[in-house]
Design a protein around this motif. Structure first.
Motif, PDB file in Angstrom:
ATOM      1  N   MET A 138      -6.378   6.092 -16.898  1.00  9.06           N
ATOM      2  CA  MET A 138      -5.994   4.698 -16.633  1.00  9.06           C
ATOM      3  C   MET A 138      -5.151   4.593 -15.371  1.00  9.06           C
ATOM      4  SD  MET A 138      -5.045   3.562 -20.559  1.00  9.06           S
ATOM      5  CE  MET A 138      -4.421   1.930 -20.121  1.00  9.06           C
ATOM      6  N   ASN A 139      -4.263   5.547 -15.184  1.00 14.01           N
ATOM      7  CA  ASN A 139      -3.394   5.532 -14.011  1.00 14.01           C
ATOM      8  C   ASN A 139      -4.155   5.905 -12.738  1.00 14.01           C
ATOM      9  OD1 ASN A 139      -0.761   4.985 -13.091  1.00 14.01           O
ATOM     10  ND2 ASN A 139      -0.266   7.160 -12.991  1.00 14.01           N
ATOM     11  N   ASP A 140      -5.084   6.827 -12.860  1.00 15.03           N
ATOM     12  CA  ASP A 140      -5.795   7.330 -11.682  1.00 15.03           C
ATOM     13  C   ASP A 140      -6.702   6.280 -11.046  1.00 15.03           C
ATOM     14  OD1 ASP A 140      -4.563   9.762 -11.818  1.00 15.03           O
ATOM     15  OD2 ASP A 140      -6.245  10.808 -12.774  1.00 15.03           O
ATOM     16  N   VAL A 141      -7.216   5.331 -11.845  1.00 14.59           N
ATOM     17  CA  VAL A 141      -8.112   4.328 -11.255  1.00 14.59           C
ATOM     18  C   VAL A 141      -7.372   3.404 -10.297  1.00 14.59           C
ATOM     19  CG1 VAL A 141      -9.738   4.372 -13.187  1.00 14.59           C
ATOM     20  CG2 VAL A 141      -7.869   2.688 -13.180  1.00 14.59           C
ATOM     21  N   GLN A 142      -6.037   3.411 -10.337  1.00 13.24           N
ATOM     22  CA  GLN A 142      -5.256   2.611  -9.397  1.00 13.24           C
ATOM     23  C   GLN A 142      -4.487   3.512  -8.419  1.00 13.24           C
ATOM     24  OE1 GLN A 142      -2.381   0.210 -11.512  1.00 13.24           O
ATOM     25  NE2 GLN A 142      -1.541   1.954 -12.631  1.00 13.24           N
ATOM     26  N   PHE A 143      -5.029   4.678  -8.147  1.00 16.65           N
ATOM     27  CA  PHE A 143      -4.395   5.622  -7.218  1.00 16.65           C
ATOM     28  C   PHE A 143      -4.098   4.956  -5.876  1.00 16.65           C
ATOM     29  CE2 PHE A 143      -4.472   8.797  -3.859  1.00 16.65           C
ATOM     30  CZ  PHE A 143      -3.671   9.811  -4.356  1.00 16.65           C
ATOM     31  N   HIS A 144      -5.012   4.064  -5.440  1.00 17.18           N
ATOM     32  CA  HIS A 144      -4.855   3.399  -4.147  1.00 17.18           C
ATOM     33  C   HIS A 144      -3.565   2.584  -4.061  1.00 17.18           C
ATOM     34  CE1 HIS A 144      -7.066   0.869  -6.975  1.00 17.18           C
ATOM     35  NE2 HIS A 144      -6.497  -0.165  -6.397  1.00 17.18           N
ATOM     36  N   ARG A 145      -3.053   2.134  -5.209  1.00 12.79           N
ATOM     37  CA  ARG A 145      -1.839   1.323  -5.198  1.00 12.79           C
ATOM     38  C   ARG A 145      -0.591   2.157  -4.923  1.00 12.79           C
ATOM     39  NH1 ARG A 145      -2.783  -3.880  -7.215  1.00 12.79           N
ATOM     40  NH2 ARG A 145      -0.529  -4.231  -7.183  1.00 12.79           N
ATOM     41  N   GLY A 146      -0.659   3.454  -5.204  1.00 12.79           N
ATOM     42  CA  GLY A 146       0.510   4.295  -5.003  1.00 12.79           C
ATOM     43  C   GLY A 146       0.117   5.740  -4.795  1.00 12.79           C
ATOM     44  N   PRO A 147      -0.306   6.108  -3.601  1.00 16.56           N
ATOM     45  CA  PRO A 147      -0.795   7.464  -3.358  1.00 16.56           C
ATOM     46  C   PRO A 147       0.301   8.512  -3.177  1.00 16.56           C
ATOM     47  CG  PRO A 147      -0.928   6.183  -1.341  1.00 16.56           C
ATOM     48  CD  PRO A 147      -0.471   5.241  -2.413  1.00 16.56           C
ATOM     49  N   ASP A 148       1.571   8.086  -3.112  1.00 15.23           N
ATOM     50  CA  ASP A 148       2.635   9.044  -2.810  1.00 15.23           C
ATOM     51  C   ASP A 148       2.999   9.918  -4.011  1.00 15.23           C
ATOM     52  OD1 ASP A 148       2.766   8.093  -0.227  1.00 15.23           O
ATOM     53  OD2 ASP A 148       4.333   6.637  -0.660  1.00 15.23           O
ATOM     54  N   ASN A 199      -2.805 -15.096  -3.633  1.00 15.52           N
ATOM     55  CA  ASN A 199      -2.057 -13.890  -3.977  1.00 15.52           C
ATOM     56  C   ASN A 199      -2.959 -12.783  -4.501  1.00 15.52           C
ATOM     57  OD1 ASN A 199       0.356 -15.002  -3.163  1.00 15.52           O
ATOM     58  ND2 ASN A 199       0.964 -15.676  -5.194  1.00 15.52           N
ATOM     59  N   THR A 200      -3.995 -13.151  -5.225  1.00 15.86           N
ATOM     60  CA  THR A 200      -4.964 -12.152  -5.684  1.00 15.86           C
ATOM     61  C   THR A 200      -5.653 -11.490  -4.503  1.00 15.86           C
ATOM     62  OG1 THR A 200      -5.339 -13.355  -7.745  1.00 15.86           O
ATOM     63  CG2 THR A 200      -7.046 -11.804  -7.070  1.00 15.86           C
ATOM     64  N   LYS A 201      -6.076 -12.300  -3.560  1.00 18.04           N
ATOM     65  CA  LYS A 201      -6.771 -11.782  -2.375  1.00 18.04           C
ATOM     66  C   LYS A 201      -5.898 -10.793  -1.614  1.00 18.04           C
ATOM     67  CE  LYS A 201      -6.888 -14.619   1.069  1.00 18.04           C
ATOM     68  NZ  LYS A 201      -7.243 -15.826   1.851  1.00 18.04           N
ATOM     69  N   VAL A 202      -4.658 -11.182  -1.356  1.00 15.43           N
ATOM     70  CA  VAL A 202      -3.780 -10.347  -0.536  1.00 15.43           C
ATOM     71  C   VAL A 202      -3.371  -9.084  -1.285  1.00 15.43           C
ATOM     72  CG1 VAL A 202      -1.558 -10.254   0.644  1.00 15.43           C
ATOM     73  CG2 VAL A 202      -2.984 -12.300   0.831  1.00 15.43           C
ATOM     74  N   ASP A 203      -3.081  -9.200  -2.579  1.00 15.44           N
ATOM     75  CA  ASP A 203      -2.682  -8.013  -3.336  1.00 15.44           C
ATOM     76  C   ASP A 203      -3.785  -6.968  -3.330  1.00 15.44           C
ATOM     77  OD1 ASP A 203      -0.858  -6.669  -5.506  1.00 15.44           O
ATOM     78  OD2 ASP A 203      -2.879  -6.665  -6.334  1.00 15.44           O
ATOM     79  N   ARG A 204      -5.024  -7.358  -3.669  1.00 20.36           N
ATOM     80  CA  ARG A 204      -6.091  -6.351  -3.765  1.00 20.36           C
ATOM     81  C   ARG A 204      -6.455  -5.791  -2.391  1.00 20.36           C
ATOM     82  NH1 ARG A 204      -4.653  -8.473  -7.726  1.00 20.36           N
ATOM     83  NH2 ARG A 204      -5.767  -8.612  -9.714  1.00 20.36           N
ATOM     84  N   ALA A 205      -6.511  -6.662  -1.376  1.00 18.30           N
ATOM     85  CA  ALA A 205      -6.873  -6.189  -0.038  1.00 18.30           C
ATOM     86  C   ALA A 205      -5.823  -5.252   0.526  1.00 18.30           C
ATOM     87  CB  ALA A 205      -7.085  -7.381   0.895  1.00 18.30           C
ATOM     88  N   SER A 206      -4.555  -5.564   0.301  1.00 24.81           N
ATOM     89  CA  SER A 206      -3.488  -4.706   0.825  1.00 24.81           C
ATOM     90  C   SER A 206      -3.392  -3.410   0.040  1.00 24.81           C
ATOM     91  CB  SER A 206      -2.152  -5.450   0.804  1.00 24.81           C
ATOM     92  OG  SER A 206      -1.800  -5.833  -0.510  1.00 24.81           O
ATOM     93  N   MET A 207      -3.476  -3.493  -1.272  1.00 23.35           N
ATOM     94  CA  MET A 207      -3.357  -2.296  -2.103  1.00 23.35           C
ATOM     95  C   MET A 207      -4.542  -1.352  -1.928  1.00 23.35           C
ATOM     96  SD  MET A 207      -0.546  -1.977  -3.964  1.00 23.35           S
ATOM     97  CE  MET A 207       0.021  -1.964  -2.274  1.00 23.35           C
ATOM     98  N   ALA A 208      -5.680  -1.893  -1.530  1.00 18.90           N
ATOM     99  CA  ALA A 208      -6.824  -1.026  -1.234  1.00 18.90           C
ATOM    100  C   ALA A 208      -6.499  -0.060  -0.105  1.00 18.90           C
ATOM    101  CB  ALA A 208      -8.045  -1.868  -0.857  1.00 18.90           C
ATOM    102  N   HIS A 209      -5.522  -0.434   0.738  1.00 19.07           N
ATOM    103  CA  HIS A 209      -5.106   0.402   1.869  1.00 19.07           C
ATOM    104  C   HIS A 209      -3.692   0.930   1.702  1.00 19.07           C
ATOM    105  CE1 HIS A 209      -8.757  -0.769   3.915  1.00 19.07           C
ATOM    106  NE2 HIS A 209      -8.463  -2.029   3.661  1.00 19.07           N
ATOM    107  N   SER A 210      -3.144   0.839   0.479  1.00 20.28           N
ATOM    108  CA  SER A 210      -1.770   1.306   0.210  1.00 20.28           C
ATOM    109  C   SER A 210      -0.779   0.663   1.183  1.00 20.28           C
ATOM    110  CB  SER A 210      -1.697   2.833   0.298  1.00 20.28           C
ATOM    111  OG  SER A 210      -2.629   3.434  -0.576  1.00 20.28           O
ATOM    112  N   LEU A 211      -0.923  -0.636   1.358  1.00 20.43           N
ATOM    113  CA  LEU A 211      -0.053  -1.417   2.236  1.00 20.43           C
ATOM    114  C   LEU A 211       0.730  -2.417   1.390  1.00 20.43           C
ATOM    115  CD1 LEU A 211       0.608  -2.368   5.273  1.00 20.43           C
ATOM    116  CD2 LEU A 211      -1.131  -4.135   4.829  1.00 20.43           C
ATOM    117  N   GLU A 212       2.037  -2.486   1.584  1.00 16.25           N
ATOM    118  CA  GLU A 212       2.833  -3.496   0.893  1.00 16.25           C
ATOM    119  C   GLU A 212       2.934  -4.741   1.760  1.00 16.25           C
ATOM    120  OE1 GLU A 212       7.519  -3.989  -0.040  1.00 16.25           O
ATOM    121  OE2 GLU A 212       6.449  -2.586  -1.340  1.00 16.25           O
ATOM    122  N   VAL A 213       2.609  -5.896   1.181  1.00 17.67           N
ATOM    123  CA  VAL A 213       2.719  -7.175   1.885  1.00 17.67           C
ATOM    124  C   VAL A 213       3.813  -8.004   1.229  1.00 17.67           C
ATOM    125  CG1 VAL A 213       1.543  -9.312   2.518  1.00 17.67           C
ATOM    126  CG2 VAL A 213       0.300  -7.143   2.589  1.00 17.67           C
TER     127      VAL A 213
END
Length: 637
Positions: free
Chosen positions: A24-34, A496-510
């Motif tokens: 479950m955690n690994d499918v969102q690896f893009h949100r926090g790769p550190d 907010n949905t658009k920006v969250d998913r697009a930014s998190m796909a690149h591990s970017l905080e907006v």
């Protein structure tokens, strides 16, 4: 920025599978790769993916209080954490880190469920209190950060930052919710608290959920709302001065970071104002990122360059081809459920560009909703004056008939589309606004949906989403009411949905300084003529920025962040549209009247009608169905 996930046994103290929680955690690896972290104890599992922004050395999660009886997993930023630390220390709490996350556990101990009222920021978190047997979930006031949850068929409660976290659990039912489909085709997104699946929910913005072992899942509780009083006696000059101070404070708080920071710069008023303010607060050059388009009709890069040159920013630009539609299938995976805002494509690209240079980027999102910037606001107010002049008992039959008889003119500017105006005048204010923002309007959904699917809806109409929020708006003012509706629906479900998913796909905080809740609360007290004056939207905001931005940026027509859908669907995507909208998977869904879909495609591609937005909405739904079927086949294998 981060991703959170977890499981909670409401009825007992089962040991959860560590492998399952890891998946479950690994499918969102893009949100926090550190980094990744876990906490397991009987009946509870917490998981976290970390994108390190503040306190890089000691901010790992899950994070605990002094005796490890309280633990938290957290996604977001508490911008006022430095103010809260000494207050909590004075109450006897000891801090082991310099992280904003640790403020949450101590604030819970000090103030309980009311702790969220003290937080200023964007956040979604889950907190486990062992001594009380309580799992506490909370989401920020504007829904900047997402939080999904589900009561699963195996009796456990699951939560995560994205729907795909819940989908990784085999006990989640994949039964599609017909009411969510109705909302999607009306609005372009599935509105909170629904998701596309019957078994999963989104936690509403400004809400908390407190689960207690041995008790059923309660209703979520609201801890914040915005009230449009419009009664602030402040003079215009004083309002200008106060707005300037509030903007600076909001942006200063969001510039706290231990990693490279910058800003999006589209060339519009909102992002340009954020960059200009950042430049005044920064001792060094501000990093700015812009997307240019090779089609002049969609290209704002010249105006972004003007601002970048004025403030000598370290400016990065990439040009996107006007036929940049390679992301269509990726969007379905990115958003998990149907999502129909085509500006997700350039948003994805600007986040991709920004991540090459920074880890945190400030945006101008929220400016139109809060300052009164949308052209549709001015049109709605004009129509409302006409509605107010005539009782609805007269308006409904007269303008309803005219709306039916008058020919549709998609090609014309809206002010000349008499059919649309007549239809709006036949409705009450909330109905009219819902009608104006719907992608597939009531009459078109009635034609597109099959009789069997309409029976499943049981008379439900997505208008109920607006009705529900309008009942809480505490105002009948035409502008305030639709601003409130946008804050509760469009800003959350779309922007907010658009920006969250697009930014998190690149591990970017907006970060979103124009969605600072004290700023929003103050703006809601201002009279309407400070927001819209004559035909000028964002009046106060633009006047405040006149000393800082060129008039060509402030007073040019709004362009938007869009892509050339109409041309795509008549040109390079012609065959794909035909195949997708008439495909067996669309027919087998049982949702659609297939001859009507074929007619929509034919009318658009012949040039008789512009159905670009409905076609995109249908195309995204087909992509969702195709991906869902593929996943179910893989799971079955």
């Amino acid at each position: 920025m981060c991703g959170i996930a977890g499981l909670f046994d409401l009825n007992g103290r089962r040991e959860f599978s560590k492998d399952l929680v890891a998946r479950m955690n690994d499918v969102q690896f893009h949100r926090g790769p550190d980094e990744g972290g876990f906490h397991f104890e009987p009946g509870v599992a917490l998981a976290h993916r970390r994108l390190s922004i503040i306190d890089l050395a000691t901010g790992q999660q899950p994070l605990f209080n002094e005796d490890h009886s309280v633990s938290v997993v957290f996604n977001g930023e508490i911008y006022n954490f430095q103010e809260l630390v000494p207050e909590l220390q004075a109450l006897g709490h000891q801090f082991r880190t310099h992280s904003d996350t640790e403020v949450i556990v101590h604030a819970w101990e000090a103030w309980g469920e009311d702790c969220v009222k003290r937080f200023r920021g964007m956040f979604a978190f889950a907190l486990w209190d062992r001594n009380q047997g309580v799992l506490f979930l909370a989401r920020d006031r504007l829904g900047v950060k997402p939080l999904y949850y589900a009561m699963l068929e195996d009796g456990s409660f699951a939560f995560g930052s994205e729907l795909k976290v819940l989908m990784a659990h085999p006990a989640l039912s994949r039964e599609v919710d017909p009411l969510a489909v109705e909302e999607y085709f009306a609005l372009g997104y599935v509105a909170e608290p629904r998701t596309i699946y019957k078994g999963a929910c989104k936690l509403d913005p400004g809400h908390t959920l407190c689960l207690r072992r041995g008790q059923p899942v309660p209703e979520s509780k609201a801890y914040w709302d915005v009230q449009f009083t419009l009664n602030n006696p402040v003079s215009f000059d004083d309002a200008l001065e106060e707005l300037d101070a509030r903007l600076k404070e909001s942006i200063r708080l969001r510039m706290i970071s231990e990693v490279p920071l910058g800003a999006f710069l589209s060339g519009g008023v909102d992002s340009s104002a954020v960059v200009a303010t950042m430049a005044g607060l920064s001792s060094g050059r501000v990093n700015t990122c812009s997307i240019a388009f090779d089609d002049p009709a969609f290209n704002e890069s010249e105006f972004a360059r003007m601002v970048a040159e004025r403030y000598q920013t370290d400016h990065h630009v990439e040009t996107v081809k006007s036929d940049d539609f390679d992301l269509i299938d990726s969007l379905s995976e990115l958003y998990d459920e149907p999502y129909a805002d085509s500006s997700a494509i350039p948003t994805y690209r600007v986040c991709q560009l920004a991540r090459k240079h920074v880890t945190v980027a400030l945006s101008g999102d929220g400016g139109d909703e809060n300052f009164g910037g949308y052209r549709r606001y001015r049109l709605h107010m004009m129509e409302q004056r006409m509605r107010d002049a005539m009782p609805i008992g007269i308006r409904r039959p007269v303008f309803g008939m005219l709306g039916q008889l008058y020919p549709k003119a998609d090609w014309a500017p809206r002010v000349f589309r008499a059919k649309t105006t007549f239809q709006a005048l036949a409705r009450d204010s909330v109905q009219a606004y819902f009608h104006s923002v719907s992608i597939l309007r009531d009459d078109m959904r009635a034609q597109v949906f099959s009789p069997a699917f309409k029976a499943k809806l049981g008379g439900y109409n997505a208008l109920e989403v607006f009705r529900r929020h309008a009942a809480n708006a505490q105002t009948d003012d035409a502008l305030a009411q639709i601003q409130y509706l946008d804050i509760k629906t469009y800003l959350v479900g779309d922007i907010n949905t658009k920006v969250d998913r697009a930014s998190m796909a690149h591990s970017l905080e907006v970060r979103e300084p124009l969605m600072d809740h004290p700023l929003i609360e103050w703006l809601a007290t201002l009279p309407n003529d400070m927001k819209i004056r004559g035909q000028e939207g964002k009046f106060l905001f633009k006047k405040a920025m006149e000393p800082h931005l060129p008039n060509d940026v402030l007073y040019r027509p709004k362009m938007g962040f869009s892509v050339p859908l109409a041309r795509w669907f008549r040109g390079p995507l012609r065959e794909r549209v035909q195949q997708a909208l008439t495909s067996p998977i669309m027919a087998d869904s049982g949702v659609f009247d297939m001859p009507m879909l074929a007619r929509i495609v034919a009318d658009h591609q012949s040039g008789r009608r512009d159905y670009s937005s409905p076609i995109w909405t249908l195309l995204m739904f087909e992509s969702f169905l195709r991906r869902s079927q593929g996943e179910m086949r893989r799971e079955a294998a």
